[in-house]
Every structure is written in C-alpha cells, then in structure tokens.
Design an enzyme around this catalytic site. Structure first.
Site, mmCIF file in Angstrom:
data_model
loop_
_atom_site.group_PDB
_atom_site.id
_atom_site.type_symbol
_atom_site.label_atom_id
_atom_site.label_comp_id
_atom_site.label_asym_id
_atom_site.label_seq_id
_atom_site.Cartn_x
_atom_site.Cartn_y
_atom_site.Cartn_z
ATOM 1 N N ARG A 39 14.497 -51.450 69.574
ATOM 2 C CA ARG A 39 14.793 -50.106 70.101
ATOM 3 C C ARG A 39 13.520 -49.298 70.397
ATOM 4 O O ARG A 39 13.493 -48.506 71.320
ATOM 5 C CB ARG A 39 15.652 -49.331 69.106
ATOM 6 C CG ARG A 39 16.980 -50.032 68.802
ATOM 7 C CD ARG A 39 18.136 -49.191 69.286
ATOM 8 N NE ARG A 39 19.406 -49.728 68.864
ATOM 9 C CZ ARG A 39 20.206 -49.147 67.983
ATOM 10 N NH1 ARG A 39 19.851 -47.995 67.415
ATOM 11 N NH2 ARG A 39 21.359 -49.688 67.680
ATOM 12 N N ASP A 147 26.667 -33.909 67.499
ATOM 13 C CA ASP A 147 25.929 -35.129 67.168
ATOM 14 C C ASP A 147 24.444 -34.770 67.168
ATOM 15 O O ASP A 147 24.039 -33.798 67.817
ATOM 16 C CB ASP A 147 26.208 -36.237 68.201
ATOM 17 C CG ASP A 147 25.955 -37.621 67.637
ATOM 18 O OD1 ASP A 147 26.925 -38.325 67.311
ATOM 19 O OD2 ASP A 147 24.759 -38.008 67.495
HETATM 20 C C1 LIG Z 1 28.912 -44.867 64.641
HETATM 21 S S1 LIG Z 1 28.890 -43.286 65.406
HETATM 22 C C2 LIG Z 1 30.470 -42.653 64.902
HETATM 23 C C3 LIG Z 1 31.227 -42.014 66.039
HETATM 24 C C4 LIG Z 1 32.641 -41.541 65.709
HETATM 25 N N1 LIG Z 1 32.640 -40.569 64.642
HETATM 26 C C5 LIG Z 1 33.537 -42.706 65.366
HETATM 27 O O1 LIG Z 1 33.870 -42.902 64.197
HETATM 28 O O2 LIG Z 1 33.934 -43.439 66.287
HETATM 29 C C6 LIG Z 1 27.747 -42.394 64.326
HETATM 30 C C7 LIG Z 1 27.163 -41.153 64.963
HETATM 31 O O3 LIG Z 1 26.518 -40.372 63.945
HETATM 32 C C8 LIG Z 1 25.414 -39.723 64.534
HETATM 33 N N2 LIG Z 1 24.466 -39.264 63.502
HETATM 34 C C9 LIG Z 1 23.613 -39.990 62.747
HETATM 35 N N3 LIG Z 1 22.873 -39.200 61.966
HETATM 36 C C10 LIG Z 1 23.265 -37.933 62.209
HETATM 37 C C11 LIG Z 1 22.852 -36.646 61.720
HETATM 38 N N4 LIG Z 1 21.880 -36.506 60.797
HETATM 39 N N5 LIG Z 1 23.476 -35.550 62.199
HETATM 40 C C12 LIG Z 1 24.455 -35.673 63.131
HETATM 41 N N6 LIG Z 1 24.882 -36.839 63.645
HETATM 42 C C13 LIG Z 1 24.283 -37.963 63.195
HETATM 43 C C14 LIG Z 1 24.838 -40.791 65.478
HETATM 44 O O4 LIG Z 1 24.025 -40.232 66.482
HETATM 45 C C15 LIG Z 1 26.096 -41.466 66.013
HETATM 46 O O5 LIG Z 1 26.464 -40.975 67.278
#
Ligand SMILES: C[S@@+](CC[C@H](N)C(=O)[O-])C[C@H]1O[C@@H](n2cnc3c(N)ncnc32)[C@H](O)[C@@H]1O
Length: 280
Positions: A39, A147
C-alpha cells in the site's frame, strides 16, 4: 524480505505502526507487513523517496496535510457491502416501527454510521427504512455517515457503485437502485438526501452532541486495540438516546466500554443511561 522495489526493515515497520496507531488508533499486527509494503510503496515512489525510513521522516517533518491523509487512507481496510450482517437492519426496522407508532409525525430521528467506508451501510439503513415506512419522509430523519478515510467518503457521497455490488441481494433489495446504463447503479435520490457524510476520526474529539437513536459501528473497532475499543464504545453510550441501540460487528465485543450497555441481541446493545434528549 517483501517483494518489490522497497524493502521494509523491522525498524521502519515499527515506525509506521507507531504512526498509524497514534493518528488513527489502527493497531497493525505483524501479519500486515506485506500489506504495508504494497500500500505504501506507490506513495514512496510518487514522492521520489529512497525508502520507508525517508517516508516516515518526510511525514514527520515536511508533509502537507493531504500527504498525511494519504498515509492514513492507504492503511485503512474498507471492505463493506449493502445489507451486510442484515439482522441488524431487521432489528432497527422493528425499533423504528415502534417509534413511529408511539411518537408524533415529524419527530426527530438520528442514526449514525461510524466507519461507514464507501457508504453501503448508511444507504442500506436509509433504503430499508424508507421502503418500510414511507411516512419517514415527513419526519425529521437524518443519517450521518463518518469515516477517517477521505477517499472512501468521496465515493460514498457520489452514491454510485458497480452493478456487481448488488450481487447476492434479493430482487426486492436490489429494486430501488437506478441502473445508469454504464455498468453502475445509483442509490435513489430520496435516500441520498437523507445521508450526510463527514470525515471523523473516532479517536479524536467528536463535534456531535447527539442524541442518536441508533449507532452502527461495525467492523471498525476490530482494527483498534482493547483500550481504544473500550474508549470508543464507552463514548457511544453517552451519545445514544435513552433506549437507543448500538450495533457492532459480529466478531467484535464491547470489552471495557460495555458498562453503559445491555446486550439485547446478537451484537446489538441498548444504552443503559443514554444522553438527555436535546437538540444536536
Ligand atoms: C471494514 S470498514 C467497515 C465498513 C462498514 N461499517 C461495514 O461494516 O461494512 C472499516 C472502516 O473503518 C474506518 N476507520 C478505521 N479507523 C478509523 C478511525 N480512527 N476513525 C474513523 N474511521 C476509521 C476505515 O477507514 C474503514 O472505512
């Protein structure tokens, strides 16, 4: 050593892990070495830097806020889909049905999808509830999608997805999407209007006061360590309305953040305390 143009030493990996933990709360395990190389290599190359050590030095000394954000965006995992873990939407539909039958028309209803990635989660909430209760159009009904990753938020705001993202959905769930004729589908305008997307880092201050009737934070805390999970879940408890619900991912638990909640279903928690009802 990993394949590719740049090798990642133990020290460089530690510096990258420390930084992404400090800025985003993301706790990278040793298993993520290859992911980090693949990445971040593109960014290191584009910046014309000799390797990862020089990249972390650059981030710490001279990078712009966009370049700092690129580092975070590169290390998030954004997997999501419409109607993922769909029993949560069934539960929410029942709860909102109860609210509709007991509250006056026009009542405030707020739902937060925290860690919404490219948007399928908040859009599923909107689509599912509007299909079940068309009268919600006359309520003060809003969904917030947040996000940390600005790249996914751009996609979320557009609300346009490859048709392949509907694979596996029943005909009834796929029907509201509009086919744009170029292999993509659009979330209906009436649903897009309900959802506002904002960047928010869950480990820093939150500007919202709530209360929220429901908070979805699914498959996000899985990337955090236990203390961070406890802190984030505990804060959700303070923003939920009395009787509001928190939905988390199937492989997650509230840990030390669970004091203010009681378990009412599979990965569904109800606030014990709740925020006082007041305007957000
Ligand atoms: C695997 S996705 C989950 C998406 C959705 N909630 C689902 O369950 O389908 C995880 C998301 O968490 C976000 N994320 C990670 N760390 C974060 C933070 N400190 N604050 C806000 N979002 C965060 C990532 O950018 C990512 O888009």
């Amino acid at each position: 050593m990993e394949q590719g143009e740049y090798s990642l030493s133990e020290r460089e990996f530690s510096r990258i892990k420390e930084r992404v933990y400090r800025v985003a709360g993301i706790a990278l395990s040793d298993a993520k070495r290859t992911l980090v190389v693949s990445r971040l290599s593109k960014i290191v190359r584009a910046l014309g830097l000799p390797g990862f050590d020089a990249y972390v030095d650059y981030l710490e000394k001279g990078a712009s806020s966009i370049e700092e954000q690129d580092f975070v965006n590169a290390l998030t995992t954004n997997l999501t889909r419409f109607y993922r873990e769909d029993h949560h939407f069934d539960h929410l539909r029942d709860y909102v049905g109860t609210l509709i039958s007991t509250k006056p028309r026009g009542t405030r209803l707020r739902i937060w999808s925290a860690g919404c990635s490219t948007g399928p989660e908040p859009y599923t909430i909107g689509m599912d509830l509007l299909a079940a209760y068309p009268e919600l159009k006359r309520w003060d009904f809003k969904i917030l999608g947040t996000d940390i990753d600005t790249a996914v938020l751009g996609k979320a705001a557009r609300g346009i997805y490859p048709e392949s993202e509907l694979t596996g959905l029943s005909a009834a769930r796929a029907r509201p999407f509009e086919h744009l004729g170029d292999g993509t589908v659009s979330v209906p305008a009436a649903v897009r209007e309900l959802v506002a997307f904002k960047q928010l880092n869950l480990i820093t201050d939150w500007p919202m006061k709530g209360p929220f009737d429901a908070i979805f934070c699914r498959n996000v805390a899985i990337y955090f360590d236990k203390p961070t999970q406890g802190m984030v879940f505990g804060r959700f408890g303070k923003l939920l309305a009395p009787e509001g619900f928190l939905y988390i991912g199937h492989s997650e638990n509230l840990g030390s953040g669970g004091d203010g909640f009681r378990l009412v279903g599979k990965t569904i928690y109800q606030s014990r305390t709740g925020a006082k009802r007041e305007a957000a």
